[in-house]
Each structure stands twice: as C-alpha cells, then as structure tokens.
Scaffold this motif. Structure first.
Motif, PDB file in Angstrom:
ATOM      1  N   MET A 100       0.814  -1.213   0.000  1.00  0.00           N
ATOM      2  CA  MET A 100       0.000   0.000   0.000  1.00  0.00           C
ATOM      3  C   MET A 100       0.850   1.265   0.000  1.00  0.00           C
ATOM      4  O   MET A 100       0.422   2.310  -0.501  1.00  0.00           O
ATOM      5  CB  MET A 100      -0.966  -0.018   1.178  1.00  0.00           C
ATOM      6  CG  MET A 100      -2.038  -1.082   1.055  1.00  0.00           C
ATOM      7  SD  MET A 100      -3.115  -1.200   2.496  1.00  0.00           S
ATOM      8  CE  MET A 100      -4.170   0.234   2.249  1.00  0.00           C
ATOM      9  N   ALA A 101       2.058   1.168   0.549  1.00  0.00           N
ATOM     10  CA  ALA A 101       2.966   2.321   0.504  1.00  0.00           C
ATOM     11  C   ALA A 101       3.339   2.646  -0.938  1.00  0.00           C
ATOM     12  O   ALA A 101       3.316   3.814  -1.358  1.00  0.00           O
ATOM     13  CB  ALA A 101       4.220   2.039   1.328  1.00  0.00           C
ATOM     14  N   ILE A 106       3.616   6.365  -4.996  1.00  0.00           N
ATOM     15  CA  ILE A 106       4.049   6.568  -6.383  1.00  0.00           C
ATOM     16  C   ILE A 106       3.035   7.381  -7.187  1.00  0.00           C
ATOM     17  O   ILE A 106       3.396   8.399  -7.795  1.00  0.00           O
ATOM     18  CB  ILE A 106       4.381   5.218  -7.057  1.00  0.00           C
ATOM     19  CG1 ILE A 106       5.613   4.599  -6.384  1.00  0.00           C
ATOM     20  CG2 ILE A 106       4.626   5.395  -8.557  1.00  0.00           C
ATOM     21  CD1 ILE A 106       5.895   3.163  -6.781  1.00  0.00           C
ATOM     22  N   PRO A 107       1.741   7.011  -7.213  1.00  0.00           N
ATOM     23  CA  PRO A 107       0.778   7.835  -7.945  1.00  0.00           C
ATOM     24  C   PRO A 107       0.648   9.254  -7.384  1.00  0.00           C
ATOM     25  O   PRO A 107       0.360  10.199  -8.130  1.00  0.00           O
ATOM     26  CB  PRO A 107      -0.540   7.065  -7.790  1.00  0.00           C
ATOM     27  CG  PRO A 107      -0.132   5.657  -7.572  1.00  0.00           C
ATOM     28  CD  PRO A 107       1.109   5.765  -6.732  1.00  0.00           C
ATOM     29  N   ASN A 113       2.325  14.686 -16.873  1.00  0.00           N
ATOM     30  CA  ASN A 113       3.554  15.221 -17.475  1.00  0.00           C
ATOM     31  C   ASN A 113       4.810  14.538 -16.935  1.00  0.00           C
ATOM     32  O   ASN A 113       5.919  14.997 -17.168  1.00  0.00           O
ATOM     33  CB  ASN A 113       3.648  16.729 -17.220  1.00  0.00           C
ATOM     34  CG  ASN A 113       2.539  17.485 -17.901  1.00  0.00           C
ATOM     35  OD1 ASN A 113       2.242  17.244 -19.076  1.00  0.00           O
ATOM     36  ND2 ASN A 113       1.891  18.402 -17.173  1.00  0.00           N
ATOM     37  N   THR A 114       4.599  13.427 -16.213  1.00  0.00           N
ATOM     38  CA  THR A 114       5.717  12.666 -15.645  1.00  0.00           C
ATOM     39  C   THR A 114       5.916  11.391 -16.436  1.00  0.00           C
ATOM     40  O   THR A 114       4.951  10.763 -16.882  1.00  0.00           O
ATOM     41  CB  THR A 114       5.436  12.289 -14.176  1.00  0.00           C
ATOM     42  OG1 THR A 114       5.153  13.462 -13.420  1.00  0.00           O
ATOM     43  CG2 THR A 114       6.632  11.569 -13.559  1.00  0.00           C
ATOM     44  N   ILE A 115       7.171  10.997 -16.601  1.00  0.00           N
ATOM     45  CA  ILE A 115       7.470   9.693 -17.181  1.00  0.00           C
ATOM     46  C   ILE A 115       8.273   8.897 -16.162  1.00  0.00           C
ATOM     47  O   ILE A 115       9.249   9.396 -15.588  1.00  0.00           O
ATOM     48  CB  ILE A 115       8.207   9.804 -18.531  1.00  0.00           C
ATOM     49  CG1 ILE A 115       8.398   8.411 -19.128  1.00  0.00           C
ATOM     50  CG2 ILE A 115       9.515  10.546 -18.433  1.00  0.00           C
ATOM     51  CD1 ILE A 115       8.647   8.438 -20.625  1.00  0.00           C
ATOM     52  N   ILE A 116       7.813   7.681 -15.914  1.00  0.00           N
ATOM     53  CA  ILE A 116       8.452   6.796 -14.931  1.00  0.00           C
ATOM     54  C   ILE A 116       9.351   5.795 -15.655  1.00  0.00           C
ATOM     55  O   ILE A 116       8.927   5.178 -16.632  1.00  0.00           O
ATOM     56  CB  ILE A 116       7.401   6.034 -14.110  1.00  0.00           C
ATOM     57  CG1 ILE A 116       6.524   7.006 -13.312  1.00  0.00           C
ATOM     58  CG2 ILE A 116       8.064   5.033 -13.172  1.00  0.00           C
ATOM     59  CD1 ILE A 116       5.352   6.334 -12.610  1.00  0.00           C
ATOM     60  N   ALA A 129       1.347   0.227  -9.130  1.00  0.00           N
ATOM     61  CA  ALA A 129       1.339   1.658  -8.813  1.00  0.00           C
ATOM     62  C   ALA A 129       1.627   2.500 -10.048  1.00  0.00           C
ATOM     63  O   ALA A 129       0.991   3.542 -10.267  1.00  0.00           O
ATOM     64  CB  ALA A 129       2.367   1.949  -7.721  1.00  0.00           C
ATOM     65  N   CYS A 130       2.583   2.057 -10.854  1.00  0.00           N
ATOM     66  CA  CYS A 130       2.915   2.783 -12.089  1.00  0.00           C
ATOM     67  C   CYS A 130       1.733   2.794 -13.056  1.00  0.00           C
ATOM     68  O   CYS A 130       1.427   3.822 -13.676  1.00  0.00           O
ATOM     69  CB  CYS A 130       4.135   2.160 -12.752  1.00  0.00           C
ATOM     70  SG  CYS A 130       5.678   2.388 -11.840  1.00  0.00           S
TER      71      CYS A 130
END
Length: 377
Positions: A100-101, A106-107, A113-116, A129-130
């Motif tokens: 759950m962390a 992460i979200p 506008n973010t790229i992981i 999460a991603c």
C-alpha cells in the motif's frame, strides 16, 4: 451467471495444465521451523530476516478509522520520527502494508507530465502503482544502466522519475545504485527506492542498501516494509517534508483505509530502537555459509544477499523439486509465473538469523541429494 462460472472453471483448468496452480498451505511458525500437516520443516521461506518476530505482544484497541479522520494515534508520530532518522530524511509516513505504501506514494508524486522509468524486475506493487498513476511508463532492462540512460535521453521534456528496488525480491541481486543515482542526478530525475529486502538487514546499523553503497543522500524517496527485516507489520515512505505532505494529501491507500492498530505501531517502534547488530551479523554469517555450501555442491549461485534463487526453469520440474524438499523437511517454496517470467521457475530460498549451523548443514545435505536426483549440477 452459469457461463461466468464455467469460464472461471476453464481458466482454473488452464492454470493447472500449465503447472501454475497455487494452493494455500496452512502452517504454524515457531522460530526456524514451520509445521504443516503435522510435519516439522526447517523454514527457508521466511522474510523475518533478523529473526525478530518472536516478541510477545498485547493487543490493544484498533484505530478503526483513517488517520485523517480519527485514527491518528500519537504512536505514529513517534515511529515516523524514528523512521525518518533511520533513513536520514526529514519526514516519514506509515502505511498499513509495504504494498500500500507503493500503491499510494508513487501515484501521489506524479502527473500526466511525468514519465516513470522502472526496472523490469520491480515488485508487483511497483508495477501496479505505475499503471494506476496515469504517468507515462518506460520499462528498462533489469539493472541495465545503459538502457536506462538511453531511454531517459529520449524524453527530455518530461518530469522524470526512476524507480528501482534495493535488493530484488526474486533474484536476490543488488540494484546498481551507484550508477543509477549518478544517472538520476545527471538527468535531473527523481529517484525512488523500494528497499523492503535491504532495510534493517544491510548497511551500517541496518540502514539499508543505499548506505551499503554510500549513496544515501542521492535517493529522493525511500519506500520500505516493517514486516521483513524489522519483523513487525506495515510499510512506510520517507523523504523531504513536501513529499510526505503531498502523500498525506494525495496517497489514496493512506487516505481511504483504516490505520494500523496502535500495538503494531508500538511494536515497530520498540524494534527500531533496539540494537540489531548481533542478528545482522548472524544473518551475514548464515548467508555466507549457505551460499558457499550450495556453490560447493555445484549450484550456479550468483546472489550476494540473503535471498538465494535456485533457478530450475521448467514449472513441473520445479514443483517436483519443491515436493522433494518438503518430504525431506526443508520448506522452500517453488516460485512460478507470473511472479517470475515463464520458464524461469525457481525455489526462492531466504536465509534468516533464526537458522543455526545444524539447520544449514542438514538443508545442504538435502539440496545435494536433490541436485543428483534432478540432474541440476
């Protein structure tokens, strides 16, 4: 409805056909042993790496509410202060579990506008999460810093975030943190580290994988577990004050769930305060003894950590291998797809400080017989 049930039964049949079917095993854990169906086995599947989970606890009233509503017991403040100090960060936030962390933090930290950039062998909680985050995602080859850097250079216009594990949960190898942290700084990328399997077990005073590699100050966000090296329960994230503040306001798995019962928080607090050097030293000694023994038998062991995968490949053969170990009183679970890629099934052996020399020697004897029986060396 009947068609749906038939479809479910067909899917289960297909899972069984591929030797991927899982069944819960009910057992009683006692120190280095686990008893299943009245059979006492040496436990090589525990994540209680330092053997701290034997402490007797007294149950207290549950929080029964979200921490933002009425469940924010003062014990959380004390634990979070200690966790932030443990990772040399400004603040920390406790979640009900490590899963759950990741699912919350992460979200909360990204937008469209973010790229992981995520390692291909990252834990399922990171992958989920991603996917849920709404950010763009690029998966780089496992521990391949050249591939990571090449992918980052293609996306200069975006906010960039790199996610990796400290010790990978199924391969037991260290992340190339020195190189990854250098890339992070060079490309102005945020660096998140899931250190669930390195936290409290490696580094000075168990400070974790970044301490082990001397790059503590180069990690922006730590996400970890309280249920592995600490032998307690829960998960946490620790970072700068603004990052933790944003998680409090945006992490859905923190906001919309009941808080941990205070006795679990207090248990974590008592364990983080205690000196764990003796257990950490014993874990290192046990890991070295067991890994060296497997290599002497002829197993191809590349792991340098307390997580030691014995990769067999074929799912059916892996199940048979696990059954042989079980019959000979060694508990080491077969791990198959989708936890690992198809045709890379394995026994995931985890070494703990619970084990004595006699446990390791007897287990190595069984592994030697298994190697001959299954023609693995």
């Amino acid at each position: 409805m009947k068609q749906t049930l038939e479809s479910i039964q067909n899917r289960l049949s297909e899972i069984k056909r591929q030797n991927l079917y899982r069944r819960l095993k009910y057992g009683k854990i006692n120190g280095p042993y686990i008893t299943i169906n009245s059979k006492k086995l040496v436990n090589f599947c525990s994540n209680d790496y330092l053997g701290l989970s034997s402490t007797k606890i007294t149950a207290s009233q549950s929080q029964s509410s979200s921490r933002l509503v009425s469940g924010n017991d003062t014990s959380f403040m004390k634990l979070e202060k200690k966790l932030a100090e443990h990772k040399s960060q400004e603040a920390a936030l406790v979640f009900p579990t490590g899963y759950m962390a990741n699912l919350g933090a992460i979200p909360a930290l990204v937008d469209k506008n973010t790229i992981i950039f995520s390692d291909e062998l990252n834990h399922a909680s990171i992958i989920e999460a991603c996917k849920l985050s709404g950010a763009k995602l690029q998966v780089y080859r496992h521990n391949d810093v050249d591939d990571l850097e090449k992918k980052i250079k293609k996306f200069k216009a975006y906010n960039k975030l790199i996610i990796t594990e400290g010790i990978f949960s199924m391969d037991g190898d260290y992340s190339k943190l020195r190189e990854i942290s250098e890339i992070s700084q060079k490309t102005d990328s945020f660096l998140i580290l899931d250190d669930a399997h390195g936290d409290f077990t490696v580094g000075k005073d168990g400070k974790g994988t970044p301490n082990h590699f001397g790059v503590e100050k180069k990690v922006d966000v730590y996400i970890s577990s309280l249920s592995k090296g600490l032998g307690s329960f829960g998960g946490y994230a620790t970072a700068s004050n603004p990052v933790v503040d944003l998680c409090i306001n945006k992490a859905r798995s923190f906001i919309y769930t009941s808080a941990l019962p205070s006795f679990l928080v207090e248990m974590s607090l008592s364990r983080i305060k205690q000196n764990r050097a003796k257990q950490q030293k014993k874990l290192e000694k046990n890991t070295s003894m067991f890994s060296s023994g497997l290599k002497q038998i002829g197993y191809d062991i590349k792991s340098q950590t307390h997580i030691i995968p014995i990769i067999i490949g074929n799912e059916k053969k892996t199940l048979e291998f696990g059954r042989f170990m079980y019959e000979n009183k060694v508990f080491a679970q077969p791990i198959r797809y989708p936890t690992v890629p198809k045709n890379s099934a394995r026994l995931r052996v985890s070494v703990t400080a619970w084990l004595e020399k006699s446990h390791i020697e007897s287990a190595l004897s069984v592994f030697e017989r298994a190697a001959e029986k299954f023609k693995l060396v």
